[in-house]
Structure formats: C-alpha cells, structure tokens
Design a protein around this motif. Structure first.
Motif, PDB file in Angstrom:
ATOM      1  N   MET A   1      11.996  70.414   5.953  1.00  0.00           N
ATOM      2  CA  MET A   1      13.250  70.722   5.341  1.00  0.00           C
ATOM      3  C   MET A   1      13.761  72.298   5.396  1.00  0.00           C
ATOM      4  SD  MET A   1      15.599  68.930   3.855  1.00  0.00           S
ATOM      5  CE  MET A   1      17.306  69.121   2.959  1.00  0.00           C
ATOM      6  N   LEU A   2      13.079  73.055   5.016  1.00  0.00           N
ATOM      7  CA  LEU A   2      13.227  74.341   4.973  1.00  0.00           C
ATOM      8  C   LEU A   2      13.539  75.027   6.408  1.00  0.00           C
ATOM      9  CD1 LEU A   2      13.334  76.555   2.665  1.00  0.00           C
ATOM     10  CD2 LEU A   2      10.860  77.253   3.515  1.00  0.00           C
ATOM     11  N   SER A   3      12.790  74.733   7.482  1.00  0.00           N
ATOM     12  CA  SER A   3      12.739  75.127   8.835  1.00  0.00           C
ATOM     13  C   SER A   3      14.240  74.680   9.446  1.00  0.00           C
ATOM     14  CB  SER A   3      11.594  74.473   9.678  1.00  0.00           C
ATOM     15  OG  SER A   3      11.462  73.124   9.712  1.00  0.00           O
ATOM     16  N   THR A   4      14.431  73.428   9.025  1.00  0.00           N
ATOM     17  CA  THR A   4      15.834  72.912   9.683  1.00  0.00           C
ATOM     18  C   THR A   4      17.017  73.517   9.092  1.00  0.00           C
ATOM     19  OG1 THR A   4      15.801  70.981   8.012  1.00  0.00           O
ATOM     20  CG2 THR A   4      15.101  70.490  10.380  1.00  0.00           C
ATOM     21  N   GLN A   5      16.735  74.011   7.697  1.00  0.00           N
ATOM     22  CA  GLN A   5      17.909  74.713   7.074  1.00  0.00           C
ATOM     23  C   GLN A   5      17.946  76.189   7.651  1.00  0.00           C
ATOM     24  OE1 GLN A   5      17.133  74.485   2.971  1.00  0.00           O
ATOM     25  NE2 GLN A   5      18.916  72.691   2.756  1.00  0.00           N
ATOM     26  N   ALA A   6      16.635  76.545   8.098  1.00  0.00           N
ATOM     27  CA  ALA A   6      16.556  77.844   8.647  1.00  0.00           C
ATOM     28  C   ALA A   6      17.181  78.024   9.967  1.00  0.00           C
ATOM     29  CB  ALA A   6      15.360  78.560   8.791  1.00  0.00           C
ATOM     30  N   TYR A   7      16.938  76.817  10.577  1.00  0.00           N
ATOM     31  CA  TYR A   7      17.622  76.749  12.021  1.00  0.00           C
ATOM     32  C   TYR A   7      19.006  76.600  11.829  1.00  0.00           C
ATOM     33  CZ  TYR A   7      19.068  74.598  16.225  1.00  0.00           C
ATOM     34  OH  TYR A   7      19.983  74.393  17.224  1.00  0.00           O
ATOM     35  N   ALA A   8      19.411  75.680  10.894  1.00  0.00           N
ATOM     36  CA  ALA A   8      20.969  75.661  10.694  1.00  0.00           C
ATOM     37  C   ALA A   8      21.506  77.105  10.440  1.00  0.00           C
ATOM     38  CB  ALA A   8      21.476  74.678   9.482  1.00  0.00           C
ATOM     39  N   LEU A   9      21.114  77.846   9.438  1.00  0.00           N
ATOM     40  CA  LEU A   9      21.658  79.250   9.079  1.00  0.00           C
ATOM     41  C   LEU A   9      21.454  80.230  10.223  1.00  0.00           C
ATOM     42  CD1 LEU A   9      19.926  79.806   5.566  1.00  0.00           C
ATOM     43  CD2 LEU A   9      22.453  79.622   6.282  1.00  0.00           C
ATOM     44  N   LEU A  10      20.566  80.033  10.855  1.00  0.00           N
ATOM     45  CA  LEU A  10      20.350  81.034  12.276  1.00  0.00           C
ATOM     46  C   LEU A  10      21.442  80.737  13.263  1.00  0.00           C
ATOM     47  CD1 LEU A  10      18.485  83.317  13.250  1.00  0.00           C
ATOM     48  CD2 LEU A  10      17.394  81.608  14.561  1.00  0.00           C
ATOM     49  N   LEU A  11      21.641  79.316  13.619  1.00  0.00           N
ATOM     50  CA  LEU A  11      22.617  78.909  14.323  1.00  0.00           C
ATOM     51  C   LEU A  11      24.183  79.316  13.896  1.00  0.00           C
ATOM     52  CD1 LEU A  11      22.991  77.228  17.152  1.00  0.00           C
ATOM     53  CD2 LEU A  11      23.388  75.160  15.591  1.00  0.00           C
ATOM     54  N   GLY A  12      24.113  78.988  12.678  1.00  0.00           N
ATOM     55  CA  GLY A  12      25.481  79.235  12.041  1.00  0.00           C
ATOM     56  C   GLY A  12      26.083  80.751  12.076  1.00  0.00           C
ATOM     57  N   TYR A  13      25.091  81.643  11.894  1.00  0.00           N
ATOM     58  CA  TYR A  13      25.046  83.038  11.739  1.00  0.00           C
ATOM     59  C   TYR A  13      25.441  83.543  13.264  1.00  0.00           C
ATOM     60  CZ  TYR A  13      24.497  83.903   7.096  1.00  0.00           C
ATOM     61  OH  TYR A  13      24.748  84.083   5.412  1.00  0.00           O
ATOM     62  N   THR A  14      24.517  83.022  14.124  1.00  0.00           N
ATOM     63  CA  THR A  14      24.267  83.471  15.614  1.00  0.00           C
ATOM     64  C   THR A  14      25.929  83.231  16.239  1.00  0.00           C
ATOM     65  OG1 THR A  14      22.140  83.070  15.811  1.00  0.00           O
ATOM     66  CG2 THR A  14      23.286  83.502  17.731  1.00  0.00           C
ATOM     67  N   VAL A  15      26.258  81.983  16.082  1.00  0.00           N
ATOM     68  CA  VAL A  15      27.524  81.447  16.622  1.00  0.00           C
ATOM     69  C   VAL A  15      28.699  81.974  15.952  1.00  0.00           C
ATOM     70  CG1 VAL A  15      29.064  79.439  16.913  1.00  0.00           C
ATOM     71  CG2 VAL A  15      26.628  79.336  17.396  1.00  0.00           C
ATOM     72  N   GLY A  16      28.366  82.232  14.457  1.00  0.00           N
ATOM     73  CA  GLY A  16      29.699  82.811  13.679  1.00  0.00           C
ATOM     74  C   GLY A  16      29.906  84.284  14.174  1.00  0.00           C
ATOM     75  N   LEU A  17      28.779  85.204  14.333  1.00  0.00           N
ATOM     76  CA  LEU A  17      28.680  86.377  14.699  1.00  0.00           C
ATOM     77  C   LEU A  17      29.301  86.679  15.955  1.00  0.00           C
ATOM     78  CD1 LEU A  17      28.097  88.797  12.945  1.00  0.00           C
ATOM     79  CD2 LEU A  17      25.866  89.128  14.495  1.00  0.00           C
ATOM     80  N   ALA A  18      28.919  85.816  17.176  1.00  0.00           N
ATOM     81  CA  ALA A  18      29.410  85.712  18.498  1.00  0.00           C
ATOM     82  C   ALA A  18      30.631  85.609  18.441  1.00  0.00           C
ATOM     83  CB  ALA A  18      28.589  84.591  19.263  1.00  0.00           C
ATOM     84  N   LEU A  19      31.398  84.574  17.703  1.00  0.00           N
ATOM     85  CA  LEU A  19      32.604  84.309  17.800  1.00  0.00           C
ATOM     86  C   LEU A  19      33.460  85.392  17.073  1.00  0.00           C
ATOM     87  CD1 LEU A  19      33.005  80.541  16.625  1.00  0.00           C
ATOM     88  CD2 LEU A  19      34.043  81.580  18.623  1.00  0.00           C
ATOM     89  N   VAL A  20      33.054  85.888  16.031  1.00  0.00           N
ATOM     90  CA  VAL A  20      33.748  87.014  15.279  1.00  0.00           C
ATOM     91  C   VAL A  20      33.704  88.351  16.440  1.00  0.00           C
ATOM     92  CG1 VAL A  20      33.598  88.795  13.508  1.00  0.00           C
ATOM     93  CG2 VAL A  20      33.416  86.493  12.993  1.00  0.00           C
ATOM     94  N   LEU A  21      32.488  88.530  17.207  1.00  0.00           N
ATOM     95  CA  LEU A  21      32.481  89.538  17.942  1.00  0.00           C
ATOM     96  C   LEU A  21      33.438  89.450  19.315  1.00  0.00           C
ATOM     97  CD1 LEU A  21      28.823  90.705  18.440  1.00  0.00           C
ATOM     98  CD2 LEU A  21      30.825  92.080  17.864  1.00  0.00           C
ATOM     99  N   LEU A  22      33.491  87.947  19.665  1.00  0.00           N
ATOM    100  CA  LEU A  22      34.431  87.687  20.955  1.00  0.00           C
ATOM    101  C   LEU A  22      35.786  87.884  20.439  1.00  0.00           C
ATOM    102  CD1 LEU A  22      32.592  84.953  22.662  1.00  0.00           C
ATOM    103  CD2 LEU A  22      32.891  86.986  23.687  1.00  0.00           C
ATOM    104  N   ILE A  23      36.094  87.311  19.420  1.00  0.00           N
ATOM    105  CA  ILE A  23      37.537  87.337  19.076  1.00  0.00           C
ATOM    106  C   ILE A  23      37.831  88.932  18.424  1.00  0.00           C
ATOM    107  CG2 ILE A  23      39.124  86.594  16.986  1.00  0.00           C
ATOM    108  CD1 ILE A  23      37.504  84.116  16.785  1.00  0.00           C
ATOM    109  N   GLY A  24      37.119  89.441  18.087  1.00  0.00           N
ATOM    110  CA  GLY A  24      37.229  91.057  17.792  1.00  0.00           C
ATOM    111  C   GLY A  24      37.579  91.842  18.969  1.00  0.00           C
ATOM    112  N   ILE A  25      36.845  91.530  20.036  1.00  0.00           N
ATOM    113  CA  ILE A  25      36.848  92.193  21.279  1.00  0.00           C
ATOM    114  C   ILE A  25      38.386  91.854  21.830  1.00  0.00           C
ATOM    115  CG2 ILE A  25      36.307  92.301  23.782  1.00  0.00           C
ATOM    116  CD1 ILE A  25      33.293  92.146  22.331  1.00  0.00           C
ATOM    117  N   LYS A  26      38.619  90.533  21.603  1.00  0.00           N
ATOM    118  CA  LYS A  26      39.827  89.903  22.512  1.00  0.00           C
ATOM    119  C   LYS A  26      40.947  90.647  21.645  1.00  0.00           C
ATOM    120  CE  LYS A  26      41.245  86.850  25.418  1.00  0.00           C
ATOM    121  NZ  LYS A  26      40.880  87.056  27.022  1.00  0.00           N
TER     122      LYS A  26
END
Lengths: 257, 174
Positions: free
Chosen positions: B1-26
């Motif tokens: 349960m904990l590992s899947t939540q960690a994965y969800a958080l990691l995925l969320g943060y990575t995708v979110g950060l990448a999106l913010v970075l890409l939108i920021g650059i744009k």
C-alpha cells in the motif's frame, strides 16, 4: 537626407531652448533667493554647464595651441580635399574615431561650427601627431573650405568614438562608398600594424570601394589605399543611375616575414 | 500500500514538475518573443528614444521608480509642488549632457550609455513637467483660482527643447 544638413542648427536650438528653460523656470519659481528650492537646482544646473564648457575650452586650447597656432594644409583634387592638421596630442588614435574641426577664420560665424569628420590617417612627429582628413565638398562649411587659398587656422576637438575590434577575424571585408572610404583607411592601417606586431588573426583583407566618376577624386584617394604593403588593386566600371561608378577592390594579403 | 502511494506521489511530482518546467519554458519563450516584438515596435515608432540595453536598464528602472515614488506619495497639492521640484532636480542631471562626447571621454562611460541616460532623464523630466502643469490646472480650476497663462512658458520650452532633440537625433541617424 536633407535634415542632416541642419544638424548643427538643431543642436544649437536645443542648447538655446535649454538655456531659455532655466531662465523661464527661474521666473516661474516663487522664491528667487539662491538657497531656496528650486532656485538652488537651477544654480547647480547652470554651474555644471559653465564648468563643462570651461573644461572643454581649456582642453581644446591646450591640445591645439601648446606649440603655437595650428595651420591646416589643404590639398585639393576634384571636389575632395585632403586636410592635414598638426596637433599636440599625447593620446593615441584608434580606427573609427572622429574629431570636431573648427576653422575660426573661415567666416564670421565659423567659430560656432564644429562639424565631425572621420580621421583618415595620422603620422607621429616630434611635436605630436599630424592628422589627415578626406573631406568632400557638400555645402556651407565644406564649400567655404574649398575656396581657401592660404593655410587657415584650424582647431580640433577629440578624438571621439569607439573602435570595432577586428583582431580575432581571419578574413576581413571592408566596404566603402564615396568619401566613406576615409573611415575605413585607419582600419586597414590598424590591421597591417597589428599583423606586423603579431597581434591579429587576420591573414586577408579586402577593401571594396565604390567611387563616382563625377567627383574625380581617385587621384587623391587611391594613393592612400595603395600605400599599404602587399596590395593588389583591381577596378571594375559599371553604369549606375546614369553615372559611371568605379568599383576599386584592394586586396591586402598578409604573408609571414 | 505504502509503496504504491510512494509511486503515485513520485509519478505525480515528476509529471507535475516536468509540466511546470515545460509550461514555464514555453511561457518564458512567449514573454521573450513578445518583449522582442514590443521592443521592435517601440524602436520603429520612437526612433529618437532608443530602448536601454540590459546594463542600462537597472539604473534607469531605479531612477524611474524613485521619481514615481516621490511624485505620487501625497495629495494633489503635494503633487503640484513635488512634480515641479523633481523636474528641477532632474534638470541638474540633464545639464551633464552639454558636451556629451567630452564628458563621456572624461568619465570613461560608453557614449551610447551616456546618451541613453540623457534621453531617459529628459523623458522623465517631461512627464513630470506635464504632471505639474496638469495637476496645477486641475487644482486651480477646482478651487476657482486663476491659471496664469505665462506659467505655461517653461512647460512649452521644455517640450520644444525635447522635440528639437528628437529631430536632432533623427538627423544624426540619417
């Protein structure tokens, strides 16, 4: 462009209006005692103007009259003049620089005329430098200059302006049209001097000069181009705007000593 | 349960950060492109007043901000006084532009920087003179006082001087 002919009138009008503004604000101000606001600021502005003017005048007089009255030597060819003036400058001259030239004896108002001219060449002597200008007859000041038969008193102010650094380029192409060649000659001299001192990457320099046959000034200007070492000058003539235009291409190939 | 939540958080943060970075650059690219386009339009419209370069921009911004701060801080009556005083103070700055090439040689300042400072000083002073005239007219009209016509003289001279300078700079460009 026509407006360019009146640049000195505009510059003078700007200064007269600025002085009139200070006088008008002084009348407009409530209190006129020297320490009150805004009279004190008007005094500071006026003093700054006066000090700048005095400093400039002292600099010009020191540079020009240090070894006596400087006389201009004028050589004429067609509608172009070569003017040489000895000055007591200690600072060096760089390509792309210009000076303001005044010949007070030219007319009653010529002391107010200080047009800019590009330096075309210079030679060091025991008393300073003799600087050369190439000037084409256009109107008023330059026309009056062509009519002078004696060596007039000439004052110069400068040199001003910045150099475009060319040391890091291996091949340099310089273009000039008409009297614009005057500004390029010092660059050719600088490249050759730098090459002799092994301070440049340049190995090849090509100067393309377009001259109009109407001005008949090639006999005066071409010796200035061909005096550089290792040159090869070729000419092409073509008809442009119903006038014959001569394109002179001077190639300076720098070789190892 | 904990590992899947960690994965969800990691995925969320990575995708979110990448999106913010890409939108920021744009966004940065868009802002930079718009700024370049605006700068080009400005330079084509006001050829006599070139935009300051990057190294000139900060001192000019501080200068403009200081003028604005001292101008708008107070009542309408205060604005009349302060705008007049500020324009007189800025006149001292402009008096350093009498022999620009000579002073730039003495001070070692780049000529284009020196010219830019003079232009922006003149522009600020003109705005303050305009503010001074407008505020004085508004104040006197509202209180029923008489507006002295000769008081317009300094303002007109200032505009005339600026206009001559604009024409002059056009002449030197040609």
């Amino acid at each position: 462009v026509r407006i360019g002919q009146f640049s000195e009138v505009f510059a003078l009008s700007h200064k007269i209006l600025a002085a009139a503004l200070i006088v008008a604000v002084w009348f407009h101000a409530g209190s006129r005692t020297p320490g009150s606001v805004p009279t004190v600021y008007l005094l500071v502005a006026s003093c700054t103007w006066l000090i700048t003017r005095i400093l400039w005048l002292c600099g010009v007089l020191y540079q020009n009259l240090r070894f006596g009255m400087p006389r201009a030597k004028i050589e004429r060819c067609g509608s172009t003049l070569k003017v040489s003036i000895p000055v007591a400058w200690q600072r060096g001259i760089r390509p792309g620089q210009n000076v303001r030239l005044c010949t007070p004896t030219l007319s009653w108002c010529s002391i107010l005329q200080w047009p800019h001219f590009a330096i075309a060449g210079y030679e060091h002597n025991d008393r300073g430098i003799t600087i050369d200008f190439l000037i084409r007859e256009r109107s008023r000041f330059t026309t009056a200059l062509t009519r002078i038969s004696h060596h007039p008193l000439a004052l110069v102010d400068g040199p001003y302006g910045a150099e475009i650094p060319l040391k890091r380029y291996g091949t340099i192409l310089l273009f000039a049209s008409g009297i614009g060649i005057a500004a390029q000659l010092l660059y050719v001299k600088r490249v050759q001097d730098d090459y002799d001192d092994r301070e440049t990457s340049c190995r090849e320099l090509t100067l393309i000069w377009e001259s109009d046959e109407r001005f008949n000034d090639r006999n005066l200007i071409e010796p200035e181009i061909t005096k550089f070492e290792a040159h090869e000058v070729s000419r092409f003539s073509s008809l442009s705007n119903s006038q014959w235009v001569v394109l002179s291409v001077a190639e300076l190939v720098l070789t190892s000593h | 349960m904990l590992s899947t939540q960690a994965y969800a958080l990691l995925l969320g943060y990575t995708v979110g950060l990448a999106l913010v970075l890409l939108i920021g650059i744009k966004c940065m690219q868009y802002v930079s492109k718009t700024a370049r386009s605006l700068a080009k339009t400005y330079e084509n419209t006001f050829r006599g007043f070139p935009l300051p370069r990057l190294q000139e921009g900060l001192p000019i911004l501080i200068f403009l901000a200081a003028n604005l701060f001292f101008l708008i801080n107070g009542t309408l009556e205060g604005i009349v006084l302060r705008s007049g005083r500020l324009s007189a103070i800025n006149l001292t700055l402009l008096s350093f532009g009498y022999h620009m090439s000579f002073l730039s040689y003495l001070s070692g300042l780049n000529m284009s920087h020196y010219r830019s400072i003079h232009y922006w000083g003149a522009g600020t002073m003109t705005s303050e003179v305009l503010a001074h005239t407008t505020a004085a007219v508004v104040q006197r009209t509202s209180t029923g006082s008489e507006v002295a016509m000769w008081a317009v003289c300094p303002s007109s001279l200032e505009k005339g001087s600026l206009l001559i300078d604009y024409r002059d700079s056009q002449a030197f460009r040609s």
